[in-house]
Design an enzyme around this catalytic site. Structure first.
Site, PDB file in Angstrom:
ATOM      1  NE  ARG A  75       0.767   2.471  -6.703  1.00  0.00           N
ATOM      2  CZ  ARG A  75       1.976   2.997  -6.635  1.00  0.00           C
ATOM      3  NH1 ARG A  75       3.021   2.234  -6.767  1.00  0.00           N
ATOM      4  NH2 ARG A  75       2.133   4.281  -6.409  1.00  0.00           N
TER       5      ARG A  75
ATOM      6  N   GLY B 229       0.854  -1.191   0.000  1.00  0.00           N
ATOM      7  CA  GLY B 229       0.000   0.000   0.000  1.00  0.00           C
ATOM      8  C   GLY B 229       0.879   1.226   0.000  1.00  0.00           C
TER       9      GLY B 229
ATOM     10  N   GLY C 246       2.887   3.435   1.519  1.00  0.00           N
ATOM     11  CA  GLY C 246       3.508   3.512   2.833  1.00  0.00           C
ATOM     12  C   GLY C 246       4.031   4.902   3.146  1.00  0.00           C
ATOM     13  NE  ARG C 247       8.817   5.961  -0.106  1.00  0.00           N
ATOM     14  CZ  ARG C 247      10.076   6.095  -0.461  1.00  0.00           C
ATOM     15  NH1 ARG C 247      10.839   6.986   0.133  1.00  0.00           N
ATOM     16  NH2 ARG C 247      10.584   5.361  -1.420  1.00  0.00           N
TER      17      ARG C 247
ATOM     18  CG  ASP D 274       6.284   3.934  -7.224  1.00  0.00           C
ATOM     19  OD1 ASP D 274       5.775   5.069  -7.238  1.00  0.00           O
ATOM     20  OD2 ASP D 274       5.868   3.013  -6.491  1.00  0.00           O
TER      21      ASP D 274
ATOM     22  CG  ASP E 227      11.302   6.979   7.453  1.00  0.00           C
ATOM     23  OD1 ASP E 227      10.754   6.813   6.344  1.00  0.00           O
ATOM     24  OD2 ASP E 227      12.494   7.311   7.578  1.00  0.00           O
ATOM     25  N   GLY E 228       7.740   6.511   6.515  1.00  0.00           N
ATOM     26  CA  GLY E 228       6.787   7.332   5.767  1.00  0.00           C
ATOM     27  C   GLY E 228       7.419   8.519   5.057  1.00  0.00           C
TER      28      GLY E 228
ATOM     29  CG  ASP F  65       4.844  -3.164  -5.528  1.00  0.00           C
ATOM     30  OD1 ASP F  65       5.319  -4.261  -5.865  1.00  0.00           O
ATOM     31  OD2 ASP F  65       5.502  -2.298  -4.932  1.00  0.00           O
ATOM     32  CG  ASN F  66       7.277  -0.136  -7.937  1.00  0.00           C
ATOM     33  OD1 ASN F  66       6.533   0.407  -7.121  1.00  0.00           O
ATOM     34  ND2 ASN F  66       8.489  -0.542  -7.631  1.00  0.00           N
TER      35      ASN F  66
HETATM   36  P1  AMP Z   1       9.007   1.027  -3.590  1.00  0.00           P
HETATM   37  O1  AMP Z   1       9.914  -0.118  -3.894  1.00  0.00           O
HETATM   38  O2  AMP Z   1       9.691   2.335  -3.294  1.00  0.00           O
HETATM   39  O3  AMP Z   1       7.986   1.194  -4.667  1.00  0.00           O
HETATM   40  O4  AMP Z   1       8.253   0.680  -2.228  1.00  0.00           O
HETATM   41  C1  AMP Z   1       7.706  -0.582  -1.909  1.00  0.00           C
HETATM   42  C2  AMP Z   1       6.749  -0.460  -0.751  1.00  0.00           C
HETATM   43  O5  AMP Z   1       7.426   0.032   0.409  1.00  0.00           O
HETATM   44  C3  AMP Z   1       5.598   0.494  -0.986  1.00  0.00           C
HETATM   45  O6  AMP Z   1       4.465  -0.028  -0.362  1.00  0.00           O
HETATM   46  C4  AMP Z   1       6.067   1.761  -0.328  1.00  0.00           C
HETATM   47  O7  AMP Z   1       5.004   2.580   0.054  1.00  0.00           O
HETATM   48  C5  AMP Z   1       6.814   1.230   0.876  1.00  0.00           C
HETATM   49  N1  AMP Z   1       7.857   2.156   1.357  1.00  0.00           N
HETATM   50  C6  AMP Z   1       9.036   2.464   0.744  1.00  0.00           C
HETATM   51  N2  AMP Z   1       9.733   3.331   1.494  1.00  0.00           N
HETATM   52  C7  AMP Z   1       9.005   3.588   2.595  1.00  0.00           C
HETATM   53  C8  AMP Z   1       9.193   4.408   3.748  1.00  0.00           C
HETATM   54  N3  AMP Z   1      10.293   5.137   3.931  1.00  0.00           N
HETATM   55  N4  AMP Z   1       8.210   4.421   4.664  1.00  0.00           N
HETATM   56  C9  AMP Z   1       7.113   3.684   4.515  1.00  0.00           C
HETATM   57  N5  AMP Z   1       6.878   2.891   3.474  1.00  0.00           N
HETATM   58  C10 AMP Z   1       7.807   2.834   2.506  1.00  0.00           C
HETATM   59 MG    MG Z   2       6.417   1.518  -5.275  1.00  0.00          MG
END
Ligand code: AMP
Ligand code: MG
Length: 522
Positions: free
Chosen positions: A188, A95, A97-98, A272, A130-131, A262-263
């Site tokens: 996505r 989901g 996450g940030r 992303d 950490d969002g 998810d990307n």
């Molecule tokens: P990504 O590979 O950047 O597309 O991220 C994969 C998953 O990790 C997604 O659900 C993002 O929202 C979550 N995510 C990545 N970095 C963070 C972060 N610093 N804090 C919270 N969720 C994160």
């Molecule tokens: Mg992503």
């Protein structure tokens, strides 16, 4: 209410159609305030999409909106839920996450643009995270999404970037930043995977209907006209859009780095940006993501991975179509990807004619594949070579010199100080190729100057090499100097133009660029 607040989307249609899907699809989540935010860039061309100029948005209230310190009354911030295959393994629940979806603005051309903040604090889907997003990775996404747009490749857009004094810890303390991203939708493949994996077929249908009615409305008309099932048509459109995007990635030498489902955007947008990289030398097994030890997402694997991801999407739709229909929709991939990729490569090489006979097309294809092999062996810079190839074509002396045994690659040198740096170590092999190339060009006649002009419109002079982003990052993080971001953004938004004042970015990357390591840490 002050004057600025009036300006800020007050008179515009601000809605959130995604919100109407209901709370199975998201969690309500307010942004978490950032410490001492500073608006460091507004992208004029994206501001325009919202019917604003950059200067109209350059005020404290937009800054507070853009980093999440202030929310508009009409906004309903949500974090969307999805699942996804990460490096081939299914993760049942991910989901935003940030990231937070604030809503969408309908502009004067009736386009809907969703507004998303990336880095605005934790959500129920943050897991251990950490969002937040750090300035370093935010600059990379900001620049690259606009560079992709400049190259004509479908992508999410970047409206603004905010830095702050919020300390965010990665390998070391860094400053927290937010980018404001825009896209018609951020849905996505993983959004479908979440509901399908839970057996919630009603929700899969609801999501598919939402996407079709808002983003693929022509499918409904087509299905009505032919009295056919709209869902295979929908899948086929997503397959087509994805294949087109990947063909463009491959032709420009772009590597995404984290092609998890998810990307993958349901609209076929590049989405992303993390450890992406553009090819310097032509290298098929190039891995831009240093955490990708197996090379699953290497440059050459991207077309097959995109297909694999589409197959995962197709599986989620099996309650809405037969397996045969799903397979047929998936077969669109090969019929779109390969011809389009070859067409793009033909154009890069100067073959523009529409009605060549089959043998001629095959000859051109063989020639291009031979060239790529040669480039790989000789570690030739992909972007520079193709940009320079048009000079060779427009220089008749160069053409004549090749068959007579005079080094044709030295003819390229006359046109460019960059080429003189021995792009081809094996000159003889290249000269041999050049003879065949000249012959093929003669069979596809076009005035040299016209061919050069057309080639320069498809072979960028500037791409976002890692070292360029790195210079902007270092100036920003070490000296709070954001000027390079602005300059690079302007440059990369029109990468096919000459920009003589920025020609220092048109050459080979410097030695130190080899030491830059990019991973998922962002
Ligand atoms: P990504 O590979 O950047 O597309 O991220 C994969 C998953 O990790 C997604 O659900 C993002 O929202 C979550 N995510 C990545 N970095 C963070 C972060 N610093 N804090 C919270 N969720 C994160
Ligand atoms: Mg992503």
């Amino acid at each position: 209410m002050n004057a600025a607040q009036k300006l800020l989307f007050q008179d515009q249609s601000f809605t959130n159609r995604f919100h109407t899907l209901g709370d199975d699809f998201y969690s309500h989540q307010m942004p978490t305030a950032l410490l001492n935010p500073q608006l460091i860039h507004i992208n004029p061309s994206v501001a325009k999409l919202l019917d604003h100029t950059a200067s109209e948005l350059n005020h404290d209230q937009f800054r507070d909106f853009a980093c999440g310190n202030m929310t508009l009354q009409q906004s309903q911030p949500v974090a969307t839920i999805y699942a996804g295959h990460q490096f081939g393994h299914f993760v049942p629940q991910l989901g935003d996450g940030r990231a937070l979806l604030l809503g969408e603005i309908k502009n004067s051309r009736n386009e809907h643009w969703e507004i998303q903040l990336k880095g605005a604090g934790t959500t129920p889907y943050s897991r251990q995270g950490d969002g937040r997003a750090v300035l370093r990775s935010s600059i990379r996404e900001y620049l690259c999404s606009e560079a992709m747009y400049g190259l004509g490749i479908p992508t999410t857009r970047a409206l603004a970037m905010i830095n702050s004094e919020e300390e965010v810890f990665r390998e070391q303390p860094e400053s927290g930043a937010v980018i404001v991203r825009l896209a018609p939708s951020f849905i996505r493949f993983g959004s479908f995977e979440l509901f399908a994996s839970r057996g919630q077929n009603d929700q899969v249908k609801k999501l598919a209907d939402f996407v079709i009615s808002h983003y693929y409305p022509e499918i409904l008309e087509q299905a009505l006209e032919n009295n056919s099932n709209p869902y295979p048509l929908f899948l086929s459109e997503v397959v087509k859009k994805t294949a087109q995007m990947i063909a463009q990635w491959q032709s420009v030498g772009f590597s995404h780095g984290v092609m998890n489902t998810d990307n993958m955007s349901i609209l076929g947008l590049t989405l992303d940006y993390g450890p992406f990289g553009f090819l310097d030398n032509y290298q098929r097994d190039y891995i831009c993501n240093h955490s990708d030890h197996q090379g699953r997402y290497s440059f050459q694997n991207q077309p097959a991975i995109a297909y694999w991801n589409l197959a995962r999407l197709a599986e989620t739709l099996l309650s809405l179509m037969t397996i045969d229909e799903a397979n047929e929709a998936l077969s669109t991939y090969e019929s779109v990807f390969s011809p389009l990729y070859m067409d793009l490569m033909r154009e890069k090489s100067g073959f523009f004619e529409q009605h060549s006979d089959k043998t001629q097309l095959k000859d051109q294809e063989v020639l291009i594949l031979a060239l790529l092999n040669l480039m790989e062996k000789n570690q030739v810079d992909y972007t520079l070579f193709f940009r320079q190839l048009s000079n060779l074509n427009s220089n008749p002396a160069a053409s004549q010199s090749a068959p007579s045994g005079v080094s044709a690659s030295s003819a390229i040198q006359q046109n460019s100080p960059i080429m003189s740096r021995d792009l081809f170590l094996d000159r003889q092999a290249f000269d041999k190729w050049l003879v065949h190339y000249q012959q093929a060009l003669e069979k596809a006649p076009m005035a040299a100057e016209q061919r050069k002009q057309k080639m320069d419109k498809v072979n960028p002079k500037y791409i976002l090499r890692n070292y360029m982003a790195q210079i902007a990052i270092e100036k920003a993080t070490e000296h709070q100097d954001y000027s390079e971001i602005d300059q690079l953004l302007t440059l990369l938004q029109s990468p096919y133009d000459e920009h003589p004042e920025m020609s220092h970015y048109a050459g080979l990357p410097p030695e130190w660029a080899n030491k830059i390591s990019v991973s998922c840490s962002s």
